[in-house]
Design an enzyme around this catalytic site. Structure first.
Site, PDB file in Angstrom:
ATOM      1  N   ASN A   1       1.075  10.709   6.528  1.00 41.37           N
ATOM      2  CA  ASN A   1       0.222   9.681   7.122  1.00 41.37           C
ATOM      3  C   ASN A   1       0.621   9.449   8.566  1.00 41.37           C
ATOM      4  OD1 ASN A   1      -0.514   6.197   6.393  1.00 41.37           O
ATOM      5  ND2 ASN A   1      -1.909   7.829   6.877  1.00 41.37           N
TER       6      ASN A   1
ATOM      7  N   HIS B   1      -3.204  17.000  -1.413  1.00 41.08           N
ATOM      8  CA  HIS B   1      -3.684  17.061  -0.033  1.00 41.08           C
ATOM      9  C   HIS B   1      -3.255  18.334   0.699  1.00 41.08           C
ATOM     10  CE1 HIS B   1      -4.843  12.966  -0.828  1.00 41.08           C
ATOM     11  NE2 HIS B   1      -5.350  12.834   0.380  1.00 41.08           N
TER      12      HIS B   1
ATOM     13  N   ARG C   1     -11.411  27.356  49.687  1.00 40.05           N
ATOM     14  CA  ARG C   1     -11.207  26.227  50.596  1.00 40.05           C
ATOM     15  C   ARG C   1     -10.982  24.907  49.864  1.00 40.05           C
ATOM     16  NH1 ARG C   1     -15.913  23.644  53.553  1.00 40.05           N
ATOM     17  NH2 ARG C   1     -16.973  25.558  52.988  1.00 40.05           N
TER      18      ARG C   1
ATOM     19  N   GLY D   1      -6.146   5.301   0.065  1.00 40.30           N
ATOM     20  CA  GLY D   1      -7.497   5.280   0.585  1.00 40.30           C
ATOM     21  C   GLY D   1      -8.364   4.315  -0.196  1.00 40.30           C
TER      22      GLY D   1
ATOM     23  N   TYR E   1       0.836  -1.207   0.000  1.00 40.38           N
ATOM     24  CA  TYR E   1       0.000   0.000   0.000  1.00 40.38           C
ATOM     25  C   TYR E   1       0.869   1.255   0.000  1.00 40.38           C
ATOM     26  CZ  TYR E   1      -3.186   3.660   1.583  1.00 40.38           C
ATOM     27  OH  TYR E   1      -3.905   4.822   1.677  1.00 40.38           O
TER      28      TYR E   1
END
Length: 518
Positions: free
Chosen positions: A192, A80, A291, A57, A50
Site C-alpha cells: 500500500n 494481488h 540559436r 478496500g 483498517y
C-alpha cells in the site's frame, strides 16, 4: 557502505542503485520501527483498525476474526500478485525496493522489524523480485507491483539471482534467508504505497539529467562546427530573461565552447561596415535549433530540478494507510498512498524529454540536409554520393523514434478510470506514467546516439579536429573509439548506434558540457 537513517537524497539513491553500494540500517531507525510495531500491537486491541482486523478496500466493512488476521495478510499479498506484461528491469525493481524500505523505516507503518532486515539483505545481495509493468493504477499505491515484491518477502514468487530467474524458495535456501514474520499488517504495509512509481521515477530523473548534459554537449558542438555567432549564448542576452534554467544552460554552453577557435564574434563580421551588401551569402542568424537552445533547454532544466525535488519528498514520506503516530499515540486513516504527485511529475518529465528528442532530431536534420547547413555533403556522406549513403538510413530511425515519443508524451495524470467497486473512484495511473516516461527516455538516448555519431562524422568531413573545443574533442575521441568513419564502405549501423547509446547512458565521468546543472 551507506547507512540508512530514514532520509534519502538523490546522491544516496544514485550510489545505492547505480554504484551498488551496500546499505546498513541505522540502529535508531530499527528502534523506531520496533516502537511503531509494539505500539500498533497494543493500540489495535479492542479497536477497529483498517487492514489489521478488517477487510480491504470496499471489503473493509467486514470485520476479521482474530484467528484469521495473519491469513488475511497472506491472502492480500497472494491475490494481488497479478501483474502482466513486460518485466520491469532489475535496476528499477531495486529502486522500488529501496524506496519502500525507506518509507517503512520512518516508523509510521507498524511493520515487524524482520521486514526491514530482509529487504536490506535482498538489496545488498542483488536478489531482485520478478515484477511486471502492468497492474498498478497508482491510487491505493502500486498494489499489484508491490505485491510481487511482498510475495518474495514471504518466501514465494520468483527472483532474479546472479542473472537467472529462479524460484524464491530456492534462492532463500542458497543464501540462508528466512521469510518475513507476518504479525499485524505487514501485507498491507508492503503493498500500500507509491514506491514502485517513485523508484522508477527517481531513476528516470537521473537518466534525464544525463540526457540533458549530452544534449548541451551536442548543441554546443553543432554551433561550433558551423561557426555560429556566439552572442545568442552571451551572459548579457540570457540574463535579460529572468529564468534560472535558461541562464544556466547558456553558461554551460559557454563553458563548453570557451577554448573553441570556430565560433565567431558578430562584431568581427557584421558590425564593421557592410553597407554595400544587398544579400548576405551567410546567415545573419542561425536556425532556432541552434540559436534558441538556452530558451528550449532552460525550461527542461527547471522542470527536471522540480521533478527531482518532488520525488525525493515522496521517497522520504509515509505513503501507506493507515499512518501510525507513536508520539501522539494515535492511528490516522487517509490516502497518503495516492500517487498524484508522482504521476503529474512523470508526465512533466516525459514532456521535457520528448522535447529534447525533438530538438536532437531537428539538429540532426540540419546536419544531414546540405540545403540547410551549406557546408556538409548530403547525409554527411564521406563516400561517393549516390553510391554510398552515409547517415541516411539512421535518420529514419531517429525520426520514427521521435514520433513515438510525441505520441507517448500524452498525459496519464488525467486518465483516471474508477475501479475496485468504485472505492477507488479517482486514481493517479502513476505507475503507468513512470513506465511510459522510462520508455520515452530510452528512446531519446537512441536519438541522441544517432546525433552524436553524425556530429563526429561532420567533424571528420570538415577536418576541424584541431579547432574544436577541448570538450568537443573529448567527445569526438570517445565516439571514434566506438564508431569508425562511415565513408566509402556502407555497413550495418545498428551495432554502432547501440554501442553509443550504451556509452552515453552509462557514462560515469564528468559530462563534457558542465556538471553544475542542479
Amino acid at each position: 557502505m551507506l547507512t540508512i537513517k530514514g532520509k534519502l537524497g538523490i546522491e544516496d539513491f544514485y550510489r545505492i542503485i547505480f554504484k551498488e553500494e551496500a546499505i546498513l540500517i541505522n540502529k535508531d531507525v530499527l528502534t523506531t520501527v520496533e516502537n511503531s510495531f509494539n505500539f500498533l500491537s497494543q493500540f489495535s486491541q479492542n479497536k477497529i483498525i483498517y487492514g489489521v482486523n478488517t477487510g480491504f478496500g470496499p471489503m473493509a466493512q467486514y470485520k476479521i476474526n482474530d484467528s484469521d488476521r495473519i491469513q488475511l495478510q497472506y491472502n492480500l499479498i497472494r491475490s494481488h500478485a497479478s501483474g502482466t506484461g513486460n518485466l520491469i528491469p532489475e535496476q528499477y525493481v531495486k529502486a522500488a525496493m529501496l524506496a519502500r524500505l525507506n518509507t517503512l523505516s520512518l516508523g509510521h507503518s507498524g511493520v515487524h522489524i524482520s521486514v526491514i532486515e530482509l529487504m536490506t539483505s535482498l538489496i545488498n545481495k542483488n536478489i531482485t523480485p520478478v515484477i511486471f509493468e502492468h497492474g498498478g493504477v497508482g491510487a491505493s499505491g502500486d498494489l499489484v507491483q508491490l505485491a510481487h515484491i511482498a510475495l518474495v518477502l514471504i518466501g514465494e514468487g520468483e527472483v532474479f539471482y546472479k542473472g537467472e530467474r529462479r524460484p524464491t524458495e530456492e534462492v532463500f535456501k542458497l543464501e540462508n534467508l528466512k521469510p518475513i514474520t507476518i504479525t499485524l499488517r505487514e501485507g498491507l504495509a508492503l503493498i500500500n504505497g507509491t514506491s514502485v512509481m517513485t523508484g522508477i521515477g527517481l531513476i528516470n530523473t537521473i537518466n534525464t539529467r544525463k540526457l540533458l548534459d549530452w544534449m548541451i554537449c551536442c548543441s554546443s558542438a553543432i554551433n561550433e562546427i558551423v561557426q555560429a555567432y556566439d552572442d545568442h549564448l552571451s551572459l548579457e542576452l540570457n540574463q535579460s530573461k529572468k529564468h534560472k534554467g535558461q541562464q544556466q544552460i547558456a553558461k554551460s554552453m559557454r563553458h563548453h565552447l570557451k577554448d573553441s577557435t570556430l565560433t565567431r564574434k558578430r562584431e568581427h563580421h557584421l558590425y564593421n561596415g557592410n553597407n554595400e551588401v544587398t544579400i548576405f551569402e551567410e546567415k545573419v542568424q542561425e536556425y532556432y535549433s541552434l540559436r534558441c537552445v538556452p530558451q528550449i533547454l532552460g525550461p527542461v532544466l527547471d522542470t527536471l530540478n522540480n521533478v527531482e525535488k518532488i520525488l525525493i519528498e515522496e521517497v522520504n514520506s509515509a505513503n501507506d494507510n493507515p499512518i501510525v503516530d507513536v508520539e501522539k499515540e494515535h492511528v490516522y486513516h487517509g490516502g497518503n498512498f495516492h500517487g498524484d504527485y508522482v504521476s503529474l511529475e512523470m508526465d512533466k518529465l516525459k514532456l521535457i524529454v520528448t522535447k529534447m528528442s525533438m530538438l536532437a532530431e531537428r539538429q540532426l536534420n540540419y546536419l544531414l540536409n546540405p540545403n540547410l547547413n551549406n557546408i556538409l555533403p548530403p547525409f554527411v556522406n564521406l563516400g561517393t554520393l549516390g553510391l554510398n549513403f552515409g547517415m541516411q538510413g539512421v535518420q529514419f530511425t531517429a525520426t520514427s523514434t521521435t514520433a513515438e515519443n510525441q505520441m507517448l508524451s500524452n498525459p496519464m495524470y488525467v486518465h483516471s478510470i474508477p475501479n475496485n467497486n468504485d472505492n477507488q473512484d479517482i486514481v493517479s495511473m502513476g505507475t503507468n506514467a513512470a513506465n511510459i516516461t522510462k520508455k520515452v527516455i530510452e528512446n531519446t538516448f537512441e536519438v541522441l546516439a544517432i546525433e552524436t555519431i553524425t556530429i563526429v562524422q561532420a567533424i571528420e568531413y570538415l577536418k576541424v579536429q584541431d579547432k574544436i573545443s577541448s570538450k568537443t574533442k573529448k567527445m569526438y575521441d570517445d565516439i571514434r573509439n566506438l564508431v569508425p568513419p562511415i565513408s566509402d564502405k556502407d555497413v550495418p549501423m545498428y551495432p554502432y548506434v547501440n554501442k553509443v547509446k550504451n556509452f552515453i547512458l552509462n557514462f560515469e565521468e564528468e559530462i563534457y558540457a558542465c556538471k553544475e546543472l542542479n
